[in-house]
Design an enzyme around this catalytic site. Structure first.
Site, short mmCIF file in Angstrom:
data_model
loop_
_atom_site.label_atom_id
_atom_site.label_comp_id
_atom_site.label_asym_id
_atom_site.label_seq_id
_atom_site.Cartn_x
_atom_site.Cartn_y
_atom_site.Cartn_z
N LYS A 140 1.00 -0.74 0.11
CA LYS A 140 -0.09 0.47 -0.04
C LYS A 140 0.59 1.25 0.12
O LYS A 140 2.18 0.53 -0.01
CB LYS A 140 -0.45 0.04 1.57
CG LYS A 140 -2.10 0.11 0.91
CD LYS A 140 -3.67 -0.10 -0.12
CE LYS A 140 -4.51 1.20 0.05
NZ LYS A 140 -4.97 0.11 -0.08
N ASP A 180 -7.09 4.18 -4.41
CA ASP A 180 -7.44 4.20 -3.39
C ASP A 180 -7.99 5.95 -2.74
O ASP A 180 -8.43 6.35 -3.82
CB ASP A 180 -6.43 3.85 -1.93
CG ASP A 180 -7.13 3.31 -0.41
OD1 ASP A 180 -7.96 1.78 -0.79
OD2 ASP A 180 -7.25 4.10 0.49
P1 NDP Z 1 -12.68 7.66 -2.80
O1 NDP Z 1 -12.13 8.70 -2.06
O2 NDP Z 1 -13.74 7.46 -3.82
O3 NDP Z 1 -14.01 7.81 -1.46
C1 NDP Z 1 -14.13 8.03 -0.18
C2 NDP Z 1 -15.08 8.65 0.77
O4 NDP Z 1 -14.98 8.29 1.61
C3 NDP Z 1 -15.68 9.97 0.06
O5 NDP Z 1 -17.25 9.64 0.11
C4 NDP Z 1 -14.86 10.37 0.98
O6 NDP Z 1 -15.60 12.00 1.83
C5 NDP Z 1 -15.18 9.41 2.34
N1 NDP Z 1 -14.50 9.81 3.57
C6 NDP Z 1 -12.96 9.46 3.35
N2 NDP Z 1 -12.76 9.54 4.09
C7 NDP Z 1 -13.40 9.78 5.35
C8 NDP Z 1 -13.50 10.43 6.49
N3 NDP Z 1 -12.23 10.43 7.16
N4 NDP Z 1 -14.19 10.29 7.19
C9 NDP Z 1 -15.64 9.85 6.84
N5 NDP Z 1 -16.18 9.93 5.14
C10 NDP Z 1 -14.74 9.54 4.70
O7 NDP Z 1 -12.48 6.46 -1.96
P2 NDP Z 1 -13.37 5.12 -2.32
O8 NDP Z 1 -14.39 4.70 -2.68
O9 NDP Z 1 -12.18 4.69 -3.71
O10 NDP Z 1 -12.59 4.31 -1.35
C11 NDP Z 1 -13.23 3.74 -0.01
C12 NDP Z 1 -12.54 2.82 0.81
O11 NDP Z 1 -12.59 1.67 0.31
C13 NDP Z 1 -11.15 2.52 1.40
O12 NDP Z 1 -11.84 2.84 2.90
C14 NDP Z 1 -10.53 2.25 0.38
O13 NDP Z 1 -9.58 1.70 0.99
C15 NDP Z 1 -11.73 0.83 0.15
N6 NDP Z 1 -11.39 0.64 -0.64
C16 NDP Z 1 -11.34 0.79 -2.36
C17 NDP Z 1 -10.93 0.02 -3.09
C18 NDP Z 1 -10.36 0.69 -4.79
O14 NDP Z 1 -10.68 -0.33 -5.75
N7 NDP Z 1 -11.47 1.62 -4.78
C19 NDP Z 1 -10.77 -1.13 -2.41
C20 NDP Z 1 -11.28 -2.07 -1.78
C21 NDP Z 1 -11.07 -1.48 -0.69
P3 NDP Z 1 -14.92 13.17 0.84
O15 NDP Z 1 -15.30 12.74 0.04
O16 NDP Z 1 -15.61 14.02 1.90
O17 NDP Z 1 -13.43 13.17 1.67
O1 2IT Z 2 -7.97 -1.48 -0.76
C1 2IT Z 2 -8.03 -2.26 -2.09
O2 2IT Z 2 -8.05 -3.47 -2.14
C2 2IT Z 2 -7.40 -1.20 -3.05
N1 2IT Z 2 -7.34 -0.47 -2.88
C3 2IT Z 2 -7.57 -1.67 -4.69
C4 2IT Z 2 -5.63 -2.34 -4.97
C5 2IT Z 2 -5.59 -2.89 -6.10
O3 2IT Z 2 -4.35 -2.94 -6.07
O4 2IT Z 2 -6.82 -3.19 -7.01
#
Ligand code: NDP
Ligand code: 2IT
Length: 460
Positions: A140, A180
């Site tokens: 990461k 992420d």
């Molecule tokens: P994005 O940046 O697209 O969206 C994040 C969302 O979460 C936004 O709505 C943001 O709000 C909110 N958020 C972020 N930080 C906080 C906080 N401290 N308190 C409250 N809300 C918060 O990220 P992703 O959707 O990609 O990721 C979301 C989660 O999913 C993370 O935990 C990530 O690690 C996990 N994840 C992502 C993957 C991926 O492929 N993208 C894969 C697997 C897991 P705001 O706009 O106000 O910041």
């Molecule tokens: O938390 C996760 O699994 C991710 N942010 C996706 C990682 C990836 O390599 O697609």
């Protein structure tokens, strides 16, 4: 190698003592890293039955080795803002384990990013990636850079500077970053451009989540959110339930949340709430996804804007109160520790049936324990949100063979992978005496493959 001392002690005592001793060492070495310790504690607790049954994992000190990253890279990221001022951020890449494939995991740009956050995410990624069945190790990275309020040019200059340093440590067979929080297709595109410029080579396999025109995979954008819902559907069906007509609450409104909303709606659920870090909206008519996408995916707006277009909807300015809303299914898809014990109690009092972790470690330990005690179906993030990285691995496969699969082909493979992760996790839970506990099952199944590969490769 340590000799077996099982003659003096019961197997159970030895396993418990080993687990405690490893955790004490991790605590002493990482005193100011609460999220990392939280992630390690959960894994260690799950593995005690594995050590009891297979003492070889203790003899080879597999856990002692797994909790220590292969390497931690930390670097300065200087960039120039639109006013001509020099700014400095901190960049990280933690390459945790490459026993089963090149390091793989996302990059997070958020002001809260530090060693603890990146290490917890990198550590969890080892087990998640193993569960996907794909040949990918765990890593990461990210930066404490805050993309909020930055112009596109500032984001480009920052990501180029970030990649200038990161490029020294990555490659299609070495380490393959992706997105992420705060890192989506736009940032991956800028980073890919900078990497290409520095190498004078078109190497699409170095990053995943790329644009479709330069090596990205169809369905990668949707994969994490869709995968969470496929996993939940599988879990519900094994318990004679179904998503159809269920009331669903989903936190966040980013990449994972948006595509979880989309798939849940396609499968007939009524998604009534979502959020951002400022607050949440409730729309009992069902969330209008088109509005959420326009505000949060293509636009850079706050979720409170939603109520201006939907007069029946309400906005509340405390994002964690989203768990007060009665629902059948709750999907925390925003960030770590966003759902605590109090929130879990409220959800249980409101008769929640299932929880699916779309985010990484969104539920605190106390919340998870409560759900398990109360018989709420619980899908842990390592299993439920593995669809994103699984499709990233499919993107790598398409890149190395220079072919592209259709959306339907990738989506079908994703569904099969999510079913397989469910079955593997349930199978391991059953085999190690914690029947039905997907937290333990996912941790054990993820661990075994990596541990066996580490043993086969010697002490390295
Ligand atoms: P994005 O940046 O697209 O969206 C994040 C969302 O979460 C936004 O709505 C943001 O709000 C909110 N958020 C972020 N930080 C906080 C906080 N401290 N308190 C409250 N809300 C918060 O990220 P992703 O959707 O990609 O990721 C979301 C989660 O999913 C993370 O935990 C990530 O690690 C996990 N994840 C992502 C993957 C991926 O492929 N993208 C894969 C697997 C897991 P705001 O706009 O106000 O910041
Ligand atoms: O938390 C996760 O699994 C991710 N942010 C996706 C990682 C990836 O390599 O697609």
């Amino acid at each position: 190698m340590k000799a077996l001392d099982g003659k003096q002690e019961t197997k159970s005592n030895r396993a418990t003592e080993y687990a405690e001793q490893v955790f004490e060492t991790v605590k002493a070495r990482n005193p100011h890293e609460p999220e990392f310790l939280q992630a390690v504690k959960e894994i260690i607790d799950s593995l005690i039955p594995v050590f009891e049954k297979n003492p070889k994992y203790m003899d080879y000190s597999i856990l002692d080795r797994m909790v220590e990253p292969d390497r931690i890279i930390s670097f300065r990221v200087p960039w120039v803002d639109d006013l001509g001022n020099v700014q400095v951020n901190r960049g990280f890449r933690v390459q945790f384990n490459n026993a089963i494939g090149p390091y793989k995991g996302g990059l997070r740009f958020h002001p809260s990013v530090n060693n603890s956050i990146i290490k917890f995410l990198g550590f969890e990624q080892i087990f998640k990636n193993s569960l996907t069945g794909q040949p990918i190790g765990g890593a990461k990275g990210g930066s404490d850079f805050d993309p909020k309020g930055k112009s596109e040019l500032e984001i480009m200059r920052f990501t180029q500077s970030f990649m200038t340093e990161l490029s020294k440590h990555i490659g299609p067979d070495t380490d393959v970053p992706a997105g992420d929080i705060g890192v989506g297709a736009r940032e991956i595109g800028f980073m890919f451009g900078q990497f290409k410029k520095m190498r004078s080579r078109f190497e699409p396999g170095v990053l995943t989540g790329k644009g479709i025109d330069f090596g990205g995979s169809l369905a990668r954008t949707e994969a994490t959110g869709y995968g969470v819902v496929y996993f939940i559907q599988e879990m519900l069906q094994h318990n004679d339930l179904d998503l159809k007509d269920k009331t669903v609450v989903i936190s966040g409104s980013g990449n994972v949340s948006i595509y979880a909303i989309e798939k849940a709606q396609q499968l007939g659920a009524n998604v009534i709430a979502c959020s951002d870090s400022d607050g949440f909206i409730v729309d009992t008519d069902g969330i209008c996804l088109e509005t959420v996408k326009r505000l949060k995916e293509t636009g850079d707006e706050r979720i409170c804007e939603y109520v201006k277009e939907h007069s029946n909807a309400h906005y509340s300015d405390n994002c964690t109160d989203i768990w007060d809303i009665p629902c059948d299914i709750a999907l925390p898809c925003a960030t770590q520790n966003e759902l605590d014990e109090d929130a879990a109690r409220k959800l249980i009092a409101n008769n929640v049936k299932a929880i699916g972790e779309g985010a990484n470690m969104p539920c605190t330990h106390a919340a998870v324990d409560l759900f398990l005690e109360e018989g709420v179906l619980f899908a842990p993030g390592k299993a439920a949100n593995a669809g994103g990285v699984a499709v990233s691995a499919l993107e790598m496969a398409q890149n190395s063979s220079k072919i592209s699969w259709t959306f339907e082909e990738v989506d079908f493979k994703l569904q099969e992978i999510m079913k397989d992760i469910y079955q593997k996790s349930m199978g391991s839970a059953e085999e190690y005496g914690t029947s039905g506990n997907l937290v333990a099952g996912a941790n054990i199944a993820g661990f075994l493959k990596v541990a066996d590969a580490m043993i086969a490769q010697g002490v390295v």
